[in-house]
Scaffold this motif. Structure first.
Motif, PDB file in Angstrom:
ATOM      1  N   SER A  16      33.553  36.829  38.094  1.00 47.16           N
ATOM      2  CA  SER A  16      33.471  35.435  38.553  1.00 47.16           C
ATOM      3  C   SER A  16      34.588  34.579  37.970  1.00 47.16           C
ATOM      4  N   SER A  17      34.896  34.779  36.692  1.00 45.40           N
ATOM      5  CA  SER A  17      35.966  33.984  36.082  1.00 45.40           C
ATOM      6  C   SER A  17      37.317  34.332  36.703  1.00 45.40           C
ATOM      7  N   SER A  18      37.521  35.596  37.068  1.00 47.34           N
ATOM      8  CA  SER A  18      38.781  35.986  37.692  1.00 47.34           C
ATOM      9  C   SER A  18      38.915  35.392  39.093  1.00 47.34           C
ATOM     10  N   ALA A  19      37.817  35.414  39.868  1.00 48.31           N
ATOM     11  CA  ALA A  19      37.848  34.797  41.196  1.00 48.31           C
ATOM     12  C   ALA A  19      38.130  33.305  41.077  1.00 48.31           C
ATOM     13  N   ARG A  20      37.491  32.655  40.118  1.00 48.59           N
ATOM     14  CA  ARG A  20      37.707  31.226  39.883  1.00 48.59           C
ATOM     15  C   ARG A  20      39.156  30.933  39.541  1.00 48.59           C
ATOM     16  N   ASP A  21      39.691  31.661  38.553  1.00 47.85           N
ATOM     17  CA  ASP A  21      41.014  31.334  38.022  1.00 47.85           C
ATOM     18  C   ASP A  21      42.133  31.720  38.988  1.00 47.85           C
ATOM     19  N   ILE A  22      42.001  32.851  39.660  1.00 45.77           N
ATOM     20  CA  ILE A  22      43.018  33.247  40.634  1.00 45.77           C
ATOM     21  C   ILE A  22      42.947  32.331  41.852  1.00 45.77           C
ATOM     22  N   GLY A  23      41.731  31.974  42.281  1.00 46.48           N
ATOM     23  CA  GLY A  23      41.596  31.037  43.393  1.00 46.48           C
ATOM     24  C   GLY A  23      42.231  29.694  43.082  1.00 46.48           C
TER      25      GLY A  23
END
Length: 269
Positions: A16-23
């Motif tokens: 979830s943190s990766s989806a958030r930060d890359i998004g």
């Protein structure tokens, strides 16, 4: 429009943190981004600081109609479509909610059930450059819905023996999902929770490259930072916004650039 699902059946891998930060980073580069929180835990929603929807006197708590539910299990007599998103940190978000879990047992009874999110995204192809989907850490119907809706999958994997062990199951499941979505590609194995001060992390990364590097590009690692990531989550901000001058933000920028290169998309800023 590139639809990317961040998929791993294991929890606590930085999905979830990766989806958030890359998004968020894609949005900062000038791309039009939609994030979809398909996880009943709704961490992506919470970690973006979205706890209410609406403005002014119309502000209210998130409910099921604000989620992907209408696009998947809405009224059969109406066109199935996503609700209006929430705009936050420069990107659009379809928020998550605990009751999204009710989709799980009902989906198998729907005609073309696991294809419904894919169909609901088609009308948005001129509106967004990227759609990033965050499903739950499971092998259930919600994960199938999210992966089958995508063209590309990013698999976050911790730099650990446990992470390597679970990756084999993920690869097997992607093979099954391709039967319903032949265009599906494994775009990147995203290395998370890396600690270059330990032999275990370094050896795990080396094994990851040796065993799985032929399947997809292995990302530059995102370093384990036990204070910075929880603090950004607590404040409801993407890490590159919360600590924009930190080495962690630089790492996220590098991984985003690598993903764009894999997808053949030029950076805009």
């Amino acid at each position: 429009m590139k639809v990317i699902t961040f998929f791993n059946h294991a929890g606590g891998v930085g999905k979830s943190s990766s989806a958030r930060d890359i998004g968020f980073t894609l949005g900062q580069l000038g791309h039009r981004v939609l994030l979809i929180d398909a996880d009943p835990q709704a961490n992506l929603t919470d970690w973006l600081g979205v706890r209410m929807v609406g403005e002014g006197p119309d502000t209210r708590e998130i409910d099921l109609d604000d989620t992907l539910y209408p696009a998947v299990l809405g009224d059969d007599d109406a066109e199935l479509r996503l609700p209006s998103p929430v705009t936050v940190h420069g990107v659009d978000l379809i928020p998550g909610h605990l009751d999204v879990a009710t989709i799980e047992p009902l989906l198998p009874g729907q005609l073309m059930g696991v294809m419904r999110l894919k169909e609901a995204l088609r009308p948005l192809s001129d509106r967004y450059d990227f759609v990033l989907i965050d499903p739950p850490p499971s092998l259930g119907q919600l994960s199938a819905l999210a992966v089958i809706a995508a063209q590309h999958v990013v698999v976050p994997v911790p730099a650990s023996g446990k992470g390597l062990k679970g990756l084999q199951t993920v690869v097997q499941m992607l093979g099954r999902f391709r039967k319903a979505n032949p265009e599906l590609s494994l775009a990147m194995i995203l290395v998370t929770q890396y600690n270059d001060t330990t032999n275990h992390s370094r050896e795990s990364l080396a094994q990851l490259r040796a065993q799985f590097g032929h399947l997809a590009p292995i990302s530059a690692p995102l370093t384990y930072r036990p204070a910075l990531y929880p603090d950004s989550q607590l404040h409801g901000e993407p890490l590159p916004a919360f600590a924009h001058k930190s080495p962690a933000a630089t790492e996220i920028g590098a991984v985003t650039a690598q993903l764009l290169d894999v997808l053949g998309v030029s950076q805009r800023a």
